[in-house]
Design an enzyme around this catalytic site. Structure first.
Site, PDB file in Angstrom:
ATOM      1  CB  CYS A  43      -0.923  -0.001   1.220  1.00  0.00           C
ATOM      2  SG  CYS A  43      -0.077  -0.014   2.820  1.00  0.00           S
ATOM      3  CE  LYS A  44       3.506   1.932   5.006  1.00  0.00           C
ATOM      4  NZ  LYS A  44       3.115   2.976   5.955  1.00  0.00           N
ATOM      5  CG  ASP A  45       3.974   0.673  -4.508  1.00  0.00           C
ATOM      6  OD1 ASP A  45       4.912   0.595  -3.707  1.00  0.00           O
ATOM      7  OD2 ASP A  45       3.765  -0.170  -5.396  1.00  0.00           O
ATOM      8  CB  ALA A  48       6.200   6.012  -1.983  1.00  0.00           C
TER       9      ALA A  48
END
Length: 453
Positions: A43-45, A48
Site C-alpha cells: 500500500c506504500k506505493d 510514496a
C-alpha cells in the site's frame, strides 16, 4: 493500444476480494483490499509517489536530488520506483528487525541501505529516525521524506484508497479495519469514508510494545508500554502527526505470535499471500467479532506481500525458534525432536573443571552430565563452578568428581511433558532422555519454557 507510460501509472485500483474460510465464524461479509497488487507490492506505493510529487511541486525535491527516508521497507520500495522513473538517488534507513528480503529488494532497485539498531530510543543518535535526519542534513541536494509527519501520506489514501473502497463496496461499507503504523492509511481512508457515511466504523490494529491503543483511550503516552516487538510495519514508539485519532473509533492489540500464525492462515485458507501486518489485521478483526452483525460489510486492508517474509514468517525454523508454530507438545520426544540428532555433551569424573568450562563455553550450555565407566554418575552446572570458584580461585584444576552433584533423572521418549516438568526443580535443572542403543539426550527447563503456548 492500452498501456501504462511507466510503472508508476500502475499504482492503485487494487482488487477487493471476499474472504471465506478464515472469517467463517463472523456473522457478516468481509472483504480484503489486497494492496500487494501495487507494483511495489504494498500500500506504500500510493503515498510514496504522492509525497515525491508534492515535494517536486513545492520545490523541496530538486532535479538530480537524493531522497532520504527511514522505512520498514515498503515505503522504501515505493520511493525506489519513483526515484528510478524520475531520476533521483535514494538512501533508505532501516532497522535490523526488518526481514533480509526487504533489505535485499531495496538494494536490488538501486537504494543505498543503512541499517540501524531496533532496540534504542527514538531520540538515540543511532535510531533510524535520528540517522535519517542526520543524513539529510549532511547530504547536498537531499530531501528527507518523513512519512510519519508528511501530510501527503494521508492525502494519498484520502484521494485514492478511500474512494476506491467506497466505490468497490457501492457505499455499503460499515467497517474499515487496518494496522496502524505511520497512520496515513487509516487516517486518509477513515476521513474519506466518514465524510461519505458518518456512522462507518474505523478500527485500528496495534501491536504489543506500541503506544497507540492506550493513547487513543486515555490520552496518555505511556513509555512503559514501549518495548521491542517482532511485527513489522505497524505500531510505534512515537505519535506520528499522520495518525488522526479523531477518525479512529477503536483500537485492538494483536500479539506477534497471532500476527504470524494468522498470516500463514491467510495463505493456507484463502490463497492470499500477505505479510505479518495483514495477519495482525485479520486477527484484530476476529477479536472484535462480537461487535458485528449480519448486515455489516467489513473491509480489512492487507498491506503487503508475503514474499518479503520468506525467511521469517514462512520459515518453519524461524517460527519454531520463537514458539509460533502450532505444534502439539505432549511427550519428551516432542520437546527434543527438532534437535534430537545433536550429540550429548558430557564430561568424565576424572577430567578437570577447566574441561567443563571449555565445553560450556563452546556449546553455550549451562548443564553437563558426568559419566564414568559405569554410566551417568553425576552432573555439573554453571552455578556449581561459580560456587567452587568463590571457595577456591584455582577451581579450574579441580577434578570434576570433587564438585559434581547427583546425576540427572532419566526418562523415556514417551514420558509426558508434565511428568518431565515435575522432575525439574531448583536443585535439578535438567532431565536425560533415553533414546535407546545407549544414547541419551538432555532436556532443560528452557526447553519446556520455550514450548509454553
Amino acid at each position: 493500444m492500452n498501456y501504462a507510460k511507466n510503472i508508476l501509472e500502475t499504482i492503485g485500483n487494487t482488487p477487493l476480494v471476499q474472504l471465506n474460510k478464515i472469517v467463517k465464524d463472523l456473522p457478516c461479509k468481509v472483504f480484503a483490499k489486497v494492496e500487494y497488487f501495487n507494483p511495489g507490492h504494498s500500500c506504500k506505493d500510493r503515498m510514496a509517489l504522492q509525497m515525491v510529487e508534492d515535494a517536486e511541486t513545492d520545490g523541496r525535491l530538486q532535479p538530480g536530488g537524493t531522497i532520504i527516508e527511514g522505512t520498514s521497507g515498503n515505503t522504501g520500495m515505493g520511493l525506489a520506483l519513483a526515484a528510478i522513473v524520475k531520476g533521483y538517488k535514494l538512501i533508505c534507513v532501516i532497522t535490523d528487525k526488518q526481514s533480509k528480503e526487504k533489505m535485499d529488494i531495496l538494494r536490488a532497485v538501486g537504494a543505498k541501505v543503512v541499517v540501524c539498531p531496533t532496540d534504542v530510543e527514538p531520540t538515540d543518535p543511532r535510531s533510524y529516525y535520528s540517522v535519517s535526519k542526520r543524513l539529510a542534513e549532511e547530504t547536498p541536494n537531499s530531501w528527507y521524506v518523513n512519512q510519519y509527519d508528511n501530510p501527503s501520506n494521508a492525502k494519498a489514501n484520502y484521494e485514492q484508497t478511500g474512494p476506491e473502497i467506497w466505490n468497490q463496496t457501492n457505499g455499503e461499507i460499515t467497517h474499515f479495519i487496518v494496522g496502524v503504523g505511520t497512520g496515513g492509511t487509516i487516517s486518509g481512508v477513515g476521513k474519506y469514508l466518514k465524510e461519505q457515511k458518518p456512522d462507518v466504523k474505523i478500527w485500528g490494529v496495534d501491536t504489543y510494545g506500541s503506544v497507540f491503543k492506550k493513547y487513543h483511550e486515555t490520552g496518555i503516552f505511556d513509555e512503559n508500554e514501549v518495548y521491542s516487538y517482532v511485527t513489522e510495519g505497524i505500531g510505534e514508539d512515537i505519535l506520528p502527526k499522520n495518525v488522526d485519532f479523531s477518525v479512529i473509533d477503536h483500537f485492538t492489540k494483536v500479539t506477534d505470535k497471532d500476527a504470524a500464525v494468522f498470516c500463514r492462515k491467510l495463505a493456507l485458507e484463502e490463497g492470499i499471500f500477505v505479510g505479518m501486518s495483514s495477519g495482525s489485521a485479520i486477527k484484530g478483526l476476529l477479536q472484535m467479532k462480537d461487535q458485528l452483525k449480519p448486515t455489516d460489510v467489513v473491509v480489512v486492508l492487507f498491506h503487503d506481500s508475503g514474499s518479503r517474509y520468506i525467511g521469517k514468517i514462512f520459515n518453519d525454523d524461524w517460527m519454531r525458534e520463537r514458539g509460533y508454530l502450532e505444534e502439539e507438545i505432549v511427550t519428551a520426544h516432542d520437546l527434543i525432536k527438532n534437535h534430537i540428532d545433536k550429540p550429548l555433551v558430557i564430561v568424565r569424573t576424572e577430567e578437570l573443571a577447566s574441561h567443563a568450562i571449555d565445553r560450556m563455553r563452546k556449546y553455550k550450555i549451562s548443564q553437563i552430565p558426568v559419566i564414568d565407566t559405569n554410566g551417568f554418575v553425576g552432573s555439573l552446572e554453571d552455578v556449581d563452578l561459580f560456587n567452587a570458584f568463590v571457595n577456591n580461585s584455582n577451581v579450574a584444576d579441580t577434578p570434576i568428581k570433587d564438585i559434581m552433584r547427583k546425576p540427572y533423572p532419566i526418562v523415556s521418549l514417551q514420558t509426558t511433558v508434565e511428568d518431565v516438568a515435575k522432575l525439574i526443580t531448583k536443585d535439578n535443572n535438567a532431565v536425560l532422555v533415553d533414546l535407546g542403543n545407549g544414547k541419551h539426550h538432555i532436556i532443560t527447563k528452557y526447553d519446556i519454557i520455550n514450548n509454553i503456548k
